[in-house]
Motif scaffolding. Structure first.
Motif, PDB file in Angstrom:
ATOM      1  N   THR A 299       0.813  -1.214   0.000  1.00  0.00           N
ATOM      2  CA  THR A 299       0.000   0.000   0.000  1.00  0.00           C
ATOM      3  C   THR A 299       0.846   1.262   0.000  1.00  0.00           C
ATOM      4  O   THR A 299       0.313   2.359   0.136  1.00  0.00           O
ATOM      5  N   ASP A 300       2.154   1.116  -0.119  1.00  0.00           N
ATOM      6  CA  ASP A 300       3.060   2.257  -0.160  1.00  0.00           C
ATOM      7  C   ASP A 300       4.245   1.892  -1.062  1.00  0.00           C
ATOM      8  O   ASP A 300       4.273   0.815  -1.657  1.00  0.00           O
ATOM      9  N   TRP A 301       5.230   2.776  -1.131  1.00  0.00           N
ATOM     10  CA  TRP A 301       6.400   2.540  -1.967  1.00  0.00           C
ATOM     11  C   TRP A 301       7.009   1.161  -1.707  1.00  0.00           C
ATOM     12  O   TRP A 301       7.167   0.760  -0.553  1.00  0.00           O
ATOM     13  N   ILE A 302       7.384   0.505  -2.789  1.00  0.00           N
ATOM     14  CA  ILE A 302       8.222  -0.694  -2.656  1.00  0.00           C
ATOM     15  C   ILE A 302       9.672  -0.227  -2.707  1.00  0.00           C
ATOM     16  O   ILE A 302      10.123   0.321  -3.718  1.00  0.00           O
ATOM     17  N   CYS A 303      10.385  -0.418  -1.635  1.00  0.00           N
ATOM     18  CA  CYS A 303      11.758   0.097  -1.544  1.00  0.00           C
ATOM     19  C   CYS A 303      12.777  -0.836  -2.168  1.00  0.00           C
ATOM     20  O   CYS A 303      13.803  -0.386  -2.689  1.00  0.00           O
ATOM     21  N   GLN A 304      12.519  -2.138  -2.099  1.00  0.00           N
ATOM     22  CA  GLN A 304      13.487  -3.097  -2.641  1.00  0.00           C
ATOM     23  C   GLN A 304      12.777  -4.406  -2.927  1.00  0.00           C
ATOM     24  O   GLN A 304      11.816  -4.787  -2.229  1.00  0.00           O
ATOM     25  N   LEU A 305      13.223  -5.103  -3.956  1.00  0.00           N
ATOM     26  CA  LEU A 305      12.704  -6.442  -4.223  1.00  0.00           C
ATOM     27  C   LEU A 305      13.834  -7.333  -4.718  1.00  0.00           C
ATOM     28  O   LEU A 305      14.872  -6.859  -5.188  1.00  0.00           O
ATOM     29  N   GLN A 306      13.613  -8.633  -4.602  1.00  0.00           N
ATOM     30  CA  GLN A 306      14.640  -9.612  -4.951  1.00  0.00           C
ATOM     31  C   GLN A 306      13.964 -10.922  -5.304  1.00  0.00           C
ATOM     32  O   GLN A 306      12.999 -11.335  -4.655  1.00  0.00           O
ATOM     33  N   TYR A 307      14.467 -11.588  -6.334  1.00  0.00           N
ATOM     34  CA  TYR A 307      13.958 -12.905  -6.690  1.00  0.00           C
ATOM     35  C   TYR A 307      14.662 -13.959  -5.850  1.00  0.00           C
ATOM     36  O   TYR A 307      15.895 -13.989  -5.778  1.00  0.00           O
ATOM     37  N   VAL A 308      13.890 -14.833  -5.219  1.00  0.00           N
ATOM     38  CA  VAL A 308      14.419 -15.914  -4.386  1.00  0.00           C
ATOM     39  C   VAL A 308      14.184 -17.217  -5.129  1.00  0.00           C
ATOM     40  O   VAL A 308      13.062 -17.732  -5.171  1.00  0.00           O
ATOM     41  N   SER A 309      15.240 -17.734  -5.735  1.00  0.00           N
ATOM     42  CA  SER A 309      15.090 -18.925  -6.570  1.00  0.00           C
ATOM     43  C   SER A 309      14.687 -20.138  -5.759  1.00  0.00           C
ATOM     44  O   SER A 309      13.955 -21.010  -6.248  1.00  0.00           O
ATOM     45  N   GLU A 310      15.163 -20.245  -4.521  1.00  0.00           N
ATOM     46  CA  GLU A 310      14.844 -21.412  -3.688  1.00  0.00           C
ATOM     47  C   GLU A 310      13.351 -21.504  -3.398  1.00  0.00           C
ATOM     48  O   GLU A 310      12.815 -22.604  -3.188  1.00  0.00           O
TER      49      GLU A 310
END
Length: 646
Positions: A299-310
Motif C-alpha cells: 500500500t506504499d512505496w516498494i523500496c526493494q525487491l529480490q527474486y528468491v530462486s529457492e
C-alpha cells in the motif's frame, strides 16, 4: 557459560529438579522477545527450537511418564534433530547416549533441554574464536577528475560478472541521470553513459543476454547493450515510477529472462525479455519487454525487491511496514511478514542459511524464517534508520547501513555485532551513504555517495593460543567409547577433544572454582566424567555438555589423588576416592538423585582399627594413586611401604 545463556537457563528453570511446563516456556519466550538485543538474539533462536522440541517430546511421551527411552527418542526426533554425525537412527542413538549421562535408559525433558542449551552455548563460544572477517579503511578511486564523479548521489550499485575479454565491473546509477562503469579490482573509472536529466532509480544486469536494464524517475525502463553502451529496448510511460528491479533466468528455460519491477504505487510487475531477431543489432527495438503480470502487493512505496530462486518467489519490502513473498508462477501472494513498527527500507535473502534479513525506519534489523509469520530475532544497535542490508555468506555476516553513515557487521551464527564502521568523510550534495553491496569475488564491501568506495575484507586467522590450555595440563583421560580425549589444567579448565580431527568440541572453566584438579576418571559406562581437586571436592559431569550432574560431599579438605568406579556382584555401583586422607572413601552411585552424596563407607575405619588389632591399619602416608585389578583395589603410598590390595 555466557551470561546470555545463563539467563535463558534460569528463565526456563532447567537446572531445577522440577518439571518444565508450557506456561514456563511461554513466559521465557515472552521475556526473550521483549528484551531482545544483539547479545540475546541467539537465545530467541535457541528458545524457538526448544519450544518446537518440547512439542515433539511431549507428543512422543505417550505414557506421560515424563521421559523417553532410546527407541521413542529416535522415532520422535528422526528428521527433526541433526547432529554433527548426521540425522539417522545411529546418530540419534549416540546423541541419546550423550544426553543420558546417568545411563538409566531414559531421557527426561530437563536432561534434554539442559544438554541442548549448554552445548549450543559452548559451540557459540568456540565459533567466536574461529577465523573471522573484518573490514579495513575504505578505498576510493584514484586520480579522479571532476567529470568522473557523479553529479549527484549514487542510487544503486550492482556487479557485472566477467565475460570474454571484459573483467568484472561495477555499475553505479545516479540522480544525475548517468550510469558509470568501474573496474572491480581497483575501482578505476571505465565509462560514463548519460541517459537524460531524470534520476536513475535502479539497475539490473540480464544473466543470459548480458544487457543492462535501468529505471528512471521519468517512468521509463531502458535496456542497454553492454558491448556498445547503446539502447536496445525500452518501455516508456509506466503507470508509476519504478524504484527497484531484479532480473533472472527462468528456471524452466535456458535462455528466457524475467525482469521484476517494483514502483512507488506498491505494484510489482513482471516482464519477459524477448529478442526481436528481425530488428538490426544496433536497433533500439532489438529487445522488448512483454508484461506477464502486475500485482498490488503493498500500500506504499516498494523500496526493494529480490527474486528468491529457492522459493520461486519475489521478496519485497515497503514503507507500509511489511515484507511480502509472492509466488512467481502462481502469481499470488504467499505471505506477508509483519513486525517492523515503521517502514521497511532494505531486505536481503541468505541462500546458505535460508533466512530473510530486513531493516527499516525503526532502526532495527530483523531476521525471518520464510516458513513462519513471526521474526526469529531482532538486532538492535543502529541510531538511525537502516537503509541497506547485504549478506556475506562466506564469512557468515549480515551487514547493515544506516542513514547516519554507520555500517554494522553482525555474526549470523550468534547475531552479535562484530564491527562498527563509520564513514567520517563529508559528502556533497548530501552527507550520506546511499548504497551498499558485498562482492564475494573481490571480497570487499562497496558503499557509495558520489563515488563508489571499497572496504576491503581482512581475514583474521584464529589465535591458536585460544585453542590450547594457558596453564599446565595436570590430567588427561581417553574415552574409548566416544573416541574423545579430555584434558584439564591447573586453572580448572576442562577441554574435550575429538581425537580423529583434533578439534575442540566443548570446554568449561573453573570446574572446581579456584581449586586445582588433581584426579580424573570415567564411570563404568564411559558417559560421565568424575573429577577430584586439591581441597577434597569431587564432581560428576556430563562431559558432552559440561553440565555438573552431581557433587560428592568431601570428608576433609585433603587432596584427592585417585578415583575408581566399581560394581559389586549385586550390581551396586560405587565411586571410590583416595588421597592424602590415607583411606578409601566409598560413595554409592545413585544416578537418579542429583543432591550432594555423602560417603557411605570409609576404609579403613580408623576408630575400629584402634580398638581391634586384627583390622588393617591402612597407610601411614599419603596415597598417590589407585587402580582396580582382579576385583581388588590396589593403592600406592607415598613412602617406601608396600602397596596395599583391598
Amino acid at each position: 557459560m555466557t551470561a546470555s545463556a545463563s539467563k535463558l537457563v534460569k528463565t526456563l528453570k532447567l537446572r531445577g529438579a522440577g518439571k518444565i511446563d508450557n506456561k514456563a516456556l511461554a513466559a521465557g519466550a515472552l521475556t526473550a522477545r521483549t528484551n531482545l538485543s544483539a547479545d540475546s538474539a541467539e537465545n530467541e533462536l535457541n528458545l524457538e527450537r526448544l519450544l518446537k522440541a518440547k512439542e515433539v517430546f511431549a507428543k512422543a511421551d505417550e505414557d506421560k511418564g515424563g521421559s523417553l527411552d532410546v527407541n521413542e527418542f529416535v522415532t520422535a526426533f528422526k528428521g527433526v534433530l541433526k547432529t554433527d554425525e548426521g540425522d539417522g537412527p545411529d546418530a540419534l542413538r549416540r546423541l541419546f547416549a550423550r544426553i543420558d549421562a546417568n545411563a538409566d535408559g531414559t531421557v527426561d525433558w530437563r536432561e534434554f533441554s539442559t544438554y541442548t542449551l549448554l552445548e549450543n552455548d559452548s559451540a557459540a563460544s568456540l565459533r567466536g574464536e574461529e577465523e573471522s572477517t573484518s573490514y579495513g579503511a575504505p578505498v576510493e578511486p584514484e586520480d579522479l577528475s571532476g567529470h568522473r564523479r557523479h553529479g549527484h548521489m549514487i542510487t544503486n550499485i550492482i556487479s557485472l560478472p566477467a565475460k570474454g575479454h571484459l573483467k568484472e565491473r561495477y555499475v553505479t546509477t545516479g540522480k544525475d541521470g548517468t550510469f558509470r562503469f568501474w573496474q572491480a579490482k581497483d575501482l578505476e573509472h571505465c565509462a560514463t553513459v548519460r541517459t537524460g536529466n531524470a534520476w536513475l532509480t535502479a539497475a539490473a544486469a540480464t544473466p543470459v543476454s548480458y544487457n543492462l536494464c535501468t529505471a528512471s524517475y521519468a517512468r521509463t525502463i531502458n535496456i542497454y547493450e553492454l558491448q556498445g553502451m547503446e539502447i536496445c529496448g525500452s518501455i516508456p510511460e509506466l503507470a508509476h515510477t519504478p524504484v527497484c528491479m531484479d532480473c533472472w533466468r527462468r528456471p524452466s528455460s535456458a535462455t528466457e529472462e524475467v525482469l521484476a519491477v517494483g514502483d512507488i504505487g506498491g505494484y510489482v510487475t513482471l516482464f519477459n525479455l524477448a529478442e526481436n531477431a528481425s530488428e538490426p543489432k544496433r536497433s533500439e527495438n532489438r529487445w522488448g519487454l512483454r508484461q506477464v503480470w502486475r500485482q498490488l502487493l503493498h500500500t506504499d512505496w516498494i523500496c526493494q525487491l529480490q527474486y528468491v530462486s529457492e522459493l520461486n518467489s519475489i521478496l519485497s519490502c515497503s514503507l507500509d511496514k511489511r515484507l511480502c513473498l509472492a509466488d512467481v508462477e502462481a502469481r499470488v501472494t504467499v505471505k506477508y511478514l509483519e513486525g517492523h513498527t515503521q517502514g521497511v527500507r532494505a531486505v536481503d535473502w541468505s541462500r546458505a542459511y535460508s533466512f530473510i534479513a530486513s531493516g527499516g525506519l525503526d532502526r532495527n534489523v530483523m531476521l525471518w524464517n520464510p516458513f513462519q509469520l513471526h521474526s526469529m530475532a531482532t538486532l538492535t544497535g543502529h541510531a538511525a534508520a537502516v537503509t541497506h542490508i547485504t549478506i556475506n555468506e562466506r564469512s557468515s555476516q549480515i551487514i547493515s547501513l544506516s542513514a547516519d553513515k554507520v555500517i554494522k557487521v553482525w555474526d549470523i551464527r550468534n547475531n552479535r555485532c562484530l564491527q562498527t564502521l563509520t564513514d567520517k568523510q563529508k559528502h556533497r550534495p548530501e552527507d550520506a551513504l546511499t548504497c551498499l553491496m558485498y562482492d564475494p569475488q573481490q571480497k570487499q564491501l562497496l558503499s557509495g555517495s558520489v563515488l563508489p568506495k571499497a572496504w576491503r575484507a581482512i581475514h583474521l586467522k584464529p589465535d591458536s593460543s585460544l585453542r590450547r590450555h594457558a596453564h599446565p595440563v595436570c590430567q588427561l583421560a581417553y574415552n574409548s567409547v566416544y573416541q574423545e580425549a579430555i584434558s584439564a589444567d591447573e586453572s580448572g579448565l576442562i577441554c574435550v577433544w575429538k581425537v580423529s580431527t583434533g578439534a575442540l568440541r566443548v570446554r568449561w572453566a573453573r570446574a572446581h572454582d579456584d581449586a586445582r584438579i588433581t584426579s580424573m576418571a570415567f564411570d563404568l559406562n564411559f558417559r560421565r566424567l568424575i573429577t577430584g581437586c586439591e581441597n577434597g571436592g569431587v564432581k560428576i559431569w556430563n562431559f558432552s555438555s559440561g553440565e555438573c550432574l552431581k557433587e560428592l560431599q568431601a570428608i576433609s579438605n585433603q587432596e584427592i589423588t585417585g578415583i575408581i568406579c566399581l560394581s559389586t556382584m549385586l550390581k551396586r555401583q560405587y565411586i571410590v576416592t583416595v588421597g592424602w586422607e590415607r583411606c578409601l572413601v566409598f560413595y554409592e552411585d545413585a544416578k537418579s538423585d542429583k543432591r550432594p552424596v555423602a560417603a557411605c563407607r570409609i576404609v579403613p575405619d580408623k576408630r575400629l582399627a584402634q580398638q581391634q588389632a586384627s583390622i588393617h591399619q591402612g597407610h601411614s602416608s599419603d596415597i598417590l594413586t589407585a587402580a582396580m585389578q582382579a576385583g581388588k583395589c590396589i593403592t600406592l603410598p607415598h613412602d617406601v611401604s608396600p602397596h596395599v590390595a583391598w
